[in-house]
Design an enzyme around this catalytic site. Structure first.
Site: not given
Ligand code: F6P
Length: 530
Positions: A206, A212, A384, A493
């Site tokens: 955006k 990154e 599990h 940041k």
């Protein structure tokens, strides 16, 4: 002044006090006992848009349920829902609307300015996807695209990856590779074996400024140029989806390959826009349209159904009940469907980035707990692994089970076992097990909701994701917080910038002793090489 800023915390409402008393009374009643009331059970089941929500395993009776809806009304939820759809500036700290519903609205249902640009962009995107899939639109050397590398993070990644993964069985399109992390292992792994001539890169951001995404996009571009030696070819192979069209242009993406996003769409609510391009390119344009249609169905239900029959509102209110009155600290998201294994990750951003806040709209502290931690994992694997704690641990939690009635594969008995396990787990959490041996005793009485999807298909998935979006919105309204900003993520940041420079050799000034030690440790000479 925006009327939200004059709102107040829910604990000041009369219904809050009553709910506190009701919770104390209901805490003494086993949930299993509440199930004897058929009228109550009826009120706690809702069917909408191919989803059936079952709240009957919640510690709720009719009085608590209606009082929760009274609280919602006292916090102006019905008016806020209208404001959401009408495009009021509900994101008060940034003075913006949150108009993600416009991305999937029917003709005339969204504010005009949004409806127009959304329709244009969607038509363009669907045409592009259809052309790529039909081989009418190819790479620069004339070969058809086979692979798509999606570069984006957070809201520009989690939704598309979840949906592509969930719908891949119907995939007749491109193979998708998702690159979000700045960990170079990811890009290296995803690019290995790809042919640049048949690879399409979709850079989604955006802001077009996220570290990154920028690093990964630059490295992908270099990888591409090293192999094709043609800057002209970039124009055919790189797509951008962004609200910062100028930055995408500067990066070198050709104008016809840039798809717009708007500041009235929050990143984590954006998968319905061109951000969802991989969905159309992997599962097909019809699948993308089906996703939007399912979300639209949920939007209409949310907008018009009375609170007591309103699925997102009830999902939100049971959450408030568990978190604020019954002491739950986390929400476990338990999809009993491997194809929804990414749902917990997606909901973590949606719920925690939206409602992990501690101030109200006017900046004053919230007086009650806001969103708890969202986590989870696919059933039956979790049984599990972490379910032990759910059955016998000391922490209180809430859980959403998501199951799919119809299977998409040929293994009928597998599916029956999968469903049996989902139902058995929620039953065990509710009923527990008595035993003379304390080690085997399971207290039960854990509140869970079960959401049954008729089938896992584009429209039901769209409805499911919109259900959670609206749930998040309702909870934000009740807590009187802004669900649409995320200022908390900025500090890290900012701090990363000097640390990055110091790792590259700059003086470690202005650092605390711990960080200075770690920086120096990590940049010591024998660690600087590959
Ligand atoms: O850092 C958080 C965040 O801003 C999210 O809200 C957003 O979804 C993500 O980063 C990516 O942002 P962008 O789409 O601007 O690259």
């Amino acid at each position: 002044m925006n009327d939200l800023v004059r709102g107040s915390g829910p604990e000041r409402q009369p219904a809050w006090k009553k709910l506190t008393e009701l919770a104390a009374r209901l805490a003494r009643r086993p949930v299993a006992e509440l199930l004897d009331d058929q009228e109550r059970n009826q009120a706690l089941r809702i069917d909408v848009a191919g989803l059936s929500l079952d709240f009957t395993k919640q510690r709720l009776n009719h009085e608590a349920l209606t009082t929760l809806t009274t609280l919602a009304r006292q916090q102006q939820l019905p008016a806020r829902i209208e404001q959401l759809f009408a495009g009021a500036a509900l994101n008060t700290s940034e003075n913006r609307p949150a108009l993600h519903t416009a991305l999937r609205a029917g003709p005339g249902d969204a504010p005009e300015h949004a409806g127009r640009v959304v329709a244009e962009t969607l038509a363009r995107l669907q045409r592009f996807a259809a052309d790529v899939l039909a081989g009418r639109r190819c790479g620069s050397s004339g070969r058809a695209f086979t692979d798509l590398v999606h570069i984006g993070i957070g809201g520009s990644h989690l939704g598309p990856e979840l949906v592509v993964d969930a719908l891949q069985a119907r995939g007749r399109g491109l193979r998708c590779h998702f690159v979000a992390n700045v960990d170079g292992d990811v890009l290296t792994r995803e690019l290995s074996g790809l042919d640049p001539e048949t690879t399409l890169f979709v850079v989604v951001s955006k802001s077009f400024a996220t570290l990154e995404t920028r690093e990964n996009a630059l490295a992908a571009r270099s990888w591409f140029l090293e192999r094709t030696a043609s800057t002209d070819a970039l124009a055919e192979h790189f797509v951008a989806v962004t609200a910062n069209v100028a930055a995408a242009g500067e990066f070198g993406i050709a104008e016809p390959m840039i798809y717009p996003l708007w500041d009235w769409v929050g990143g984590r609510f954006s998968l319905w826009s061109a951000v969802g391009m991989p969905i159309a390119l992997a599962a097909g344009p019809e699948a993308f349209a089906g996703l939007l249609e399912g979300a639209r169905h949920m939007d209409q239900h949310f907008r018009h159904a009375p609170l007591l029959e309103n699925a997102p509102a009830l999902l939100a209110l049971t959450g408030i009940w568990n978190f604020n009155f019954l002491g739950a600290g986390t929400l476990a998201v338990l999809p009993y469907a491997s194809r929804l294994r990414l749902l917990p990750d997606y909901l973590q951003q949606l719920e925690m980035e939206s409602n992990g806040k501690s101030v109200q709209h006017d900046g004053s502290p919230v007086g009650v707990h806001s969103m708890g931690i969202v986590w989870g994992g696919e059933g039956t694997n979790g049984q599990h692994a972490f379910h032990q704690l759910l059955h016998q641990g000391t922490r209180s939690f809430a859980a959403d089970f998501i199951v799919i009635a119809h299977r998409d594969h040929d293994l009928e008995d597998h599916h029956r076992w999968l469903l049996a396990n989902a139902l058995a787990q929620s039953q065990a959490m509710m009923a527990g097990q008595d035993s003379n041996d304390a080690h085997r005793r399971v207290s039960g009485d854990k509140a869970t909701t079960t959401i049954v999807m008729e089938r896992l298909e584009p429209s039901t998935l769209g409805a499911l994701l919109a259900l959670y979006e609206h749930k998040v919105f309702c909870q934000g309204v009740i807590w009187n917080i802004n669900s649409f900003d995320q200022w908390g993520v900025e500090v890290g940041k900012r701090l990363a910038l000097p640390i990055h420079a110091q790792l590259a050799g700059a003086q470690t000034v202005n650092q605390d002793a711990s960080t200075r030690y770690l920086v120096e440790h990590l940049r010591s000479p024998d660690r600087t090489g590959p």
